[in-house]
Write a protein that holds these residues in place. Structure first.
Motif, mmCIF file in Angstrom:
data_model
loop_
_atom_site.group_PDB
_atom_site.id
_atom_site.type_symbol
_atom_site.label_atom_id
_atom_site.label_comp_id
_atom_site.label_asym_id
_atom_site.label_seq_id
_atom_site.Cartn_x
_atom_site.Cartn_y
_atom_site.Cartn_z
ATOM 1 N N SER A 146 -28.329 37.660 -143.046
ATOM 2 C CA SER A 146 -29.733 37.467 -142.678
ATOM 3 C C SER A 146 -30.002 36.020 -142.279
ATOM 4 O O SER A 146 -29.211 35.115 -142.573
ATOM 5 C CB SER A 146 -30.655 37.845 -143.838
ATOM 6 O OG SER A 146 -30.609 36.847 -144.843
ATOM 7 N N THR A 147 -31.161 35.807 -141.648
ATOM 8 C CA THR A 147 -31.562 34.475 -141.193
ATOM 9 C C THR A 147 -32.462 33.769 -142.208
ATOM 10 O O THR A 147 -33.164 32.827 -141.867
ATOM 11 C CB THR A 147 -32.317 34.574 -139.848
ATOM 12 O OG1 THR A 147 -33.509 35.375 -140.046
ATOM 13 C CG2 THR A 147 -31.460 35.223 -138.768
ATOM 14 N N PRO A 162 -40.019 33.180 -136.358
ATOM 15 C CA PRO A 162 -38.625 33.493 -136.663
ATOM 16 C C PRO A 162 -37.673 32.684 -135.783
ATOM 17 O O PRO A 162 -38.027 32.309 -134.659
ATOM 18 C CB PRO A 162 -38.528 34.995 -136.349
ATOM 19 C CG PRO A 162 -39.933 35.495 -136.395
ATOM 20 C CD PRO A 162 -40.794 34.364 -135.937
ATOM 21 N N ASP A 163 -36.492 32.447 -136.278
ATOM 22 C CA ASP A 163 -35.481 31.728 -135.494
ATOM 23 C C ASP A 163 -34.783 32.741 -134.582
ATOM 24 O O ASP A 163 -33.715 33.266 -134.893
ATOM 25 C CB ASP A 163 -34.468 31.042 -136.415
ATOM 26 C CG ASP A 163 -33.585 30.043 -135.682
ATOM 27 O OD1 ASP A 163 -33.330 30.256 -134.475
ATOM 28 O OD2 ASP A 163 -33.139 29.074 -136.307
ATOM 29 N N PHE A 164 -35.405 33.017 -133.450
ATOM 30 C CA PHE A 164 -34.874 34.024 -132.534
ATOM 31 C C PHE A 164 -33.517 33.613 -131.966
ATOM 32 O O PHE A 164 -32.678 34.475 -131.683
ATOM 33 C CB PHE A 164 -35.867 34.272 -131.397
ATOM 34 C CG PHE A 164 -37.035 35.135 -131.769
ATOM 35 C CD1 PHE A 164 -36.906 36.509 -131.873
ATOM 36 C CD2 PHE A 164 -38.281 34.571 -132.047
ATOM 37 C CE1 PHE A 164 -37.980 37.317 -132.226
ATOM 38 C CE2 PHE A 164 -39.365 35.367 -132.391
ATOM 39 C CZ PHE A 164 -39.209 36.736 -132.485
ATOM 40 N N LEU A 167 -30.922 34.397 -134.572
ATOM 41 C CA LEU A 167 -30.847 35.857 -134.663
ATOM 42 C C LEU A 167 -30.008 36.424 -133.525
ATOM 43 O O LEU A 167 -29.111 37.254 -133.749
ATOM 44 C CB LEU A 167 -32.247 36.460 -134.628
ATOM 45 C CG LEU A 167 -32.341 37.985 -134.653
ATOM 46 C CD1 LEU A 167 -31.831 38.535 -135.976
ATOM 47 C CD2 LEU A 167 -33.784 38.442 -134.399
ATOM 48 N N CYS A 181 -33.448 39.993 -139.931
ATOM 49 C CA CYS A 181 -34.256 38.803 -139.661
ATOM 50 C C CYS A 181 -35.244 38.601 -140.804
ATOM 51 O O CYS A 181 -36.002 39.505 -141.151
ATOM 52 C CB CYS A 181 -35.005 38.933 -138.341
ATOM 53 S SG CYS A 181 -35.946 37.446 -137.902
ATOM 54 N N GLU A 182 -35.208 37.405 -141.368
ATOM 55 C CA GLU A 182 -36.154 37.040 -142.426
ATOM 56 C C GLU A 182 -36.583 35.604 -142.200
ATOM 57 O O GLU A 182 -35.789 34.757 -141.815
ATOM 58 C CB GLU A 182 -35.513 37.184 -143.807
ATOM 59 C CG GLU A 182 -36.447 36.787 -144.938
ATOM 60 C CD GLU A 182 -35.868 37.051 -146.321
ATOM 61 O OE1 GLU A 182 -36.621 36.872 -147.302
ATOM 62 O OE2 GLU A 182 -34.687 37.421 -146.424
ATOM 63 N N VAL A 194 -38.868 41.002 -133.219
ATOM 64 C CA VAL A 194 -37.600 40.886 -133.942
ATOM 65 C C VAL A 194 -36.769 42.157 -133.766
ATOM 66 O O VAL A 194 -35.563 42.101 -133.499
ATOM 67 C CB VAL A 194 -37.877 40.615 -135.441
ATOM 68 C CG1 VAL A 194 -36.651 40.918 -136.280
ATOM 69 C CG2 VAL A 194 -38.328 39.177 -135.645
ATOM 70 N N ALA A 199 -32.495 43.254 -134.151
ATOM 71 C CA ALA A 199 -32.279 43.124 -135.591
ATOM 72 C C ALA A 199 -32.074 44.501 -136.230
ATOM 73 O O ALA A 199 -32.670 45.497 -135.814
ATOM 74 C CB ALA A 199 -33.463 42.428 -136.246
ATOM 75 N N VAL A 202 -36.093 44.067 -140.643
ATOM 76 C CA VAL A 202 -36.864 42.825 -140.745
ATOM 77 C C VAL A 202 -37.455 42.712 -142.142
ATOM 78 O O VAL A 202 -37.909 43.702 -142.716
ATOM 79 C CB VAL A 202 -37.972 42.758 -139.671
ATOM 80 C CG1 VAL A 202 -38.935 43.934 -139.810
ATOM 81 C CG2 VAL A 202 -38.729 41.433 -139.738
#
Length: 225
Positions: A146-147, A162-164, A167, A181-182, A194, A199, A202
């Motif tokens: 996960s992020t 979010p850090d696309f 990701l 994605c978190e 996301v 992803a 989420v």
């Protein structure tokens, strides 16, 4: 793929956590929050602390992703093998641990920690702050990456949402590993973006379960800040 992890594909996971000193920081309160999230359609709950894990596991029917935060610097998300085992014993179906390369308090490497947990049939979610963390997690055979820590370690700047970018890098490099994605998914629109980005699932926390933060968003809007 493990059936429990497969059940999370394309789903919403809700993080039900309260910070120290907050009015909602009580296991029963977090369990009620988790139950409300389940009734709203959450496919799993992510939560912190042994008491909360146990209380939430006793309330919901959906999987629980548990972690244990100790301290607030360095490796503090489930920092040792002992912490991870305790989370599993408290009822966590999946244990989330810091996947960075920073020294762990018990001297074990991330890979050694995952190997020990897998020997005990404990599923592991890697909280990553960079692509290197994700690579480390995949090399260790981690079940979910996960992020979560993107923007919270020195490796990457903190993005507004979010850090696309991270990701996308993780999804492209590890197509056979569930990438969740978190982090800073603050609106339904961002959650949809996301998922459209590929992803596996989420995680949304603050925007659903942290009324203090949500109140400040509205207050700032009202005051024109």
């Amino acid at each position: 793929m493990n059936p429990l992890i497969e059940s999370l594909r394309g789903q919403l996971i809700v993080s039900a956590q309260a910070y120290p000193g907050e009015p909602l920081r009580h296991p029963e309160t977090m369990a009620q929050m988790a139950l409300a999230a389940e009734r709203g359609g959450a496919a799993a709950i992510r939560c912190q602390g042994l008491a909360d894990i146990s209380a939430i596991k006793g309330q919901v029917q959906i999987p629980v992703i548990g972690l244990w935060k100790e301290g607030d610097e360095g490796v503090y998300i489930t920092p040792t093998l002992r912490h991870a085992r305790a989370c599993a014993m408290a009822g966590a179906d999946v244990v989330a641990i810091d996947a960075t390369g920073r020294p762990r308090p018990d001297g074990l490497t991330y890979g050694e920690t995952v190997a020990r947990l897998h020997e005990e049939n404990i599923l592991v979610m890697a909280d990553c702050g960079s692509f290197e963390d994700a690579q480390r997690a995949v090399d260790a055979g981690t079940d979910i990456i996960s992020t979560t820590l993107a923007g919270y370690t020195p490796d990457r700047e903190k993005t507004v949402g979010p850090d696309f970018e991270l990701l996308a890098q993780m999804i492209e490099a590890f197509p056979d590993v569930p990438v969740i994605c978190e982090g800073r998914v603050h609106t339904p629109e961002l959650a949809r973006q996301v998922m459209d980005a590929g992803a596996f699932a989420v995680v949304v926390g603050t925007a659903i379960t942290h009324p203090t933060s949500i109140t400040t968003w509205f207050r700032d809007a009202v005051l024109g800040k």
